[in-house]
Design a protein around this motif. Structure first.
Motif, PDB file in Angstrom:
ATOM      1  N   ILE A  34      68.709   3.848  15.174  1.00 44.07           N
ATOM      2  CA  ILE A  34      67.469   3.084  15.241  1.00 44.07           C
ATOM      3  C   ILE A  34      66.318   4.067  15.057  1.00 44.07           C
ATOM      4  O   ILE A  34      66.191   5.029  15.807  1.00 44.07           O
ATOM      5  N   THR A  35      65.487   3.834  14.064  1.00 43.66           N
ATOM      6  CA  THR A  35      64.302   4.652  13.833  1.00 43.66           C
ATOM      7  C   THR A  35      63.084   3.788  14.120  1.00 43.66           C
ATOM      8  O   THR A  35      62.819   2.822  13.399  1.00 43.66           O
ATOM      9  N   PHE A  36      62.390   4.112  15.186  1.00 45.50           N
ATOM     10  CA  PHE A  36      61.233   3.316  15.582  1.00 45.50           C
ATOM     11  C   PHE A  36      60.014   3.682  14.733  1.00 45.50           C
ATOM     12  O   PHE A  36      59.874   4.821  14.300  1.00 45.50           O
ATOM     13  N   PRO A  37      59.107   2.719  14.551  1.00 46.34           N
ATOM     14  CA  PRO A  37      57.846   3.045  13.879  1.00 46.34           C
ATOM     15  C   PRO A  37      56.976   3.895  14.809  1.00 46.34           C
ATOM     16  O   PRO A  37      57.293   4.070  15.989  1.00 46.34           O
ATOM     17  N   ALA A  83      65.948   6.365  27.818  1.00 49.24           N
ATOM     18  CA  ALA A  83      64.792   7.247  27.662  1.00 49.24           C
ATOM     19  C   ALA A  83      64.868   8.053  26.374  1.00 49.24           C
ATOM     20  O   ALA A  83      65.878   8.700  26.091  1.00 49.24           O
ATOM     21  N   LEU A  84      63.781   8.013  25.599  1.00 52.89           N
ATOM     22  CA  LEU A  84      63.589   8.903  24.468  1.00 52.89           C
ATOM     23  C   LEU A  84      62.914  10.144  25.024  1.00 52.89           C
ATOM     24  O   LEU A  84      61.950  10.044  25.788  1.00 52.89           O
ATOM     25  N   ILE A  85      63.409  11.326  24.675  1.00 53.88           N
ATOM     26  CA  ILE A  85      62.940  12.577  25.273  1.00 53.88           C
ATOM     27  C   ILE A  85      62.214  13.441  24.238  1.00 53.88           C
ATOM     28  O   ILE A  85      62.658  13.568  23.097  1.00 53.88           O
ATOM     29  N   SER A  86      61.113  14.037  24.675  1.00 54.68           N
ATOM     30  CA  SER A  86      60.395  15.039  23.881  1.00 54.68           C
ATOM     31  C   SER A  86      59.963  16.125  24.853  1.00 54.68           C
ATOM     32  O   SER A  86      59.008  15.944  25.619  1.00 54.68           O
ATOM     33  N   GLY A  87      60.685  17.242  24.851  1.00 54.62           N
ATOM     34  CA  GLY A  87      60.399  18.300  25.822  1.00 54.62           C
ATOM     35  C   GLY A  87      60.589  17.766  27.230  1.00 54.62           C
ATOM     36  O   GLY A  87      61.628  17.232  27.570  1.00 54.62           O
ATOM     37  N   LEU A  91      59.990   8.555  27.113  1.00 56.22           N
ATOM     38  CA  LEU A  91      59.422   7.278  26.708  1.00 56.22           C
ATOM     39  C   LEU A  91      60.519   6.233  26.893  1.00 56.22           C
ATOM     40  O   LEU A  91      61.610   6.358  26.327  1.00 56.22           O
ATOM     41  N   ASN A  92      60.254   5.220  27.732  1.00 54.40           N
ATOM     42  CA  ASN A  92      61.260   4.191  27.995  1.00 54.40           C
ATOM     43  C   ASN A  92      61.502   3.336  26.753  1.00 54.40           C
ATOM     44  O   ASN A  92      60.579   3.030  26.006  1.00 54.40           O
ATOM     45  N   THR A 146      57.828  14.215  19.042  1.00 46.36           N
ATOM     46  CA  THR A 146      59.008  13.612  18.431  1.00 46.36           C
ATOM     47  C   THR A 146      59.992  13.328  19.548  1.00 46.36           C
ATOM     48  O   THR A 146      60.513  14.242  20.178  1.00 46.36           O
ATOM     49  N   TYR A 147      60.226  12.056  19.802  1.00 48.78           N
ATOM     50  CA  TYR A 147      61.087  11.619  20.893  1.00 48.78           C
ATOM     51  C   TYR A 147      62.427  11.187  20.321  1.00 48.78           C
ATOM     52  O   TYR A 147      62.479  10.512  19.290  1.00 48.78           O
ATOM     53  N   SER A 148      63.512  11.547  20.998  1.00 47.44           N
ATOM     54  CA  SER A 148      64.842  11.153  20.516  1.00 47.44           C
ATOM     55  C   SER A 148      65.802  10.969  21.685  1.00 47.44           C
ATOM     56  O   SER A 148      65.544  11.396  22.804  1.00 47.44           O
TER      57      SER A 148
END
Length: 157
Positions: A34-37, A83-87, A91-92, A146-148
Motif C-alpha cells: 500500500i502506497t499512501f498519497p 504504525a508507520l515509522i520515521s525515525g 503515524l497511525n 518518509t514513514y514505512s
C-alpha cells in the motif's frame, strides 16, 4: 494380472479425497504494498490507498477442492493502531478487508478478521486477488518524513 493391477491403481487414485492437503496442492502469496498519497499534517483528512495480495494455488497430485485463510500481522503497532515509522516518529494507520474501512484485516483475534476462500485445485496455477484497504486517519500532527511499516502476510491452506 497386469489388467487387475491397472484397475486397482485407477481405483486408488479415484478414492483419494478431493480436498486440499499439504501434499495435494501448493499455494504461494505475493503482494503489492500500500502506497499512501502525501499526508497533510496537521489538519489533513484521511489518506486512503489500496494494495494487492495475490494467492496462487496449483495441484501437485490430483484435481480437487481446497481452501485457505490469509492473515496479516500487526507490523509496527497493534491491530487497533498499526504504525508507520520515521525515525522516532510514528503515524497511525490501519489495513481493512472492506472498502468502507470498517473491518480490520488481522489474524482473527479480537475484532480482526482474516480473508478466507475456497477454490478448485487445478494442475495449472490459479491466482486470486484480494485488496487490502489502507487508511491513515486525518488530524495527526506529525513531522514531515518518509514513514514505512512491514506487515507479514501468512496463508494457511
Amino acid at each position: 494380472m497386469m489388467r487387475r493391477w491397472q484397475w486397482l491403481l485407477s481405483l486408488g487414485v479415484l478414492a483419494l479425497p478431493l480436498r486440499a492437503h499439504a501434499l495435494l496442492a501448493t499455494c504461494t502469496v505475493s503482494t503489492t504494498g500500500i502506497t499512501f498519497p502525501a499526508y497533510t499534517s496537521p489538519g489533513g483528512g484521511n489518506a486512503d490507498s489500496t494494495g494487492d495480495v495475490a494467492v496462487t494455488c496449483t495441484a501437485t497430485i490430483v484435481i480437487g477442492t481446497g481452501s485457505y485463510t490469509i492473515a496479516l500481522s500487526t507490523g509496527s503497532g497493534t491491530f487497533a493502531n498499526r504504525a508507520l515509522i520515521s525515525g522516532g516518529n510514528s503515524l497511525n494507520y490501519n489495513i481493512y478487508t472492506d472498502t468502507a474501512r470498517s473491518i480490520v484485516w488481522g489474524d482473527g483475534s479480537g475484532t480482526t478478521q482474516t480473508e478466507s476462500d475456497s477454490y478448485v485445485i487445478l494442475l495449472t496455477p490459479t491466482t486470486r486477488h484480494y485488496t487490502p484497504y489502507g487508511r491513515i486517519p486525518g488530524a495527526q500532527n506529525k513531522p514531515a518524513g518518509t514513514y514505512s511499516d512491514t506487515v507479514t502476510v501468512t496463508i494457511t491452506y
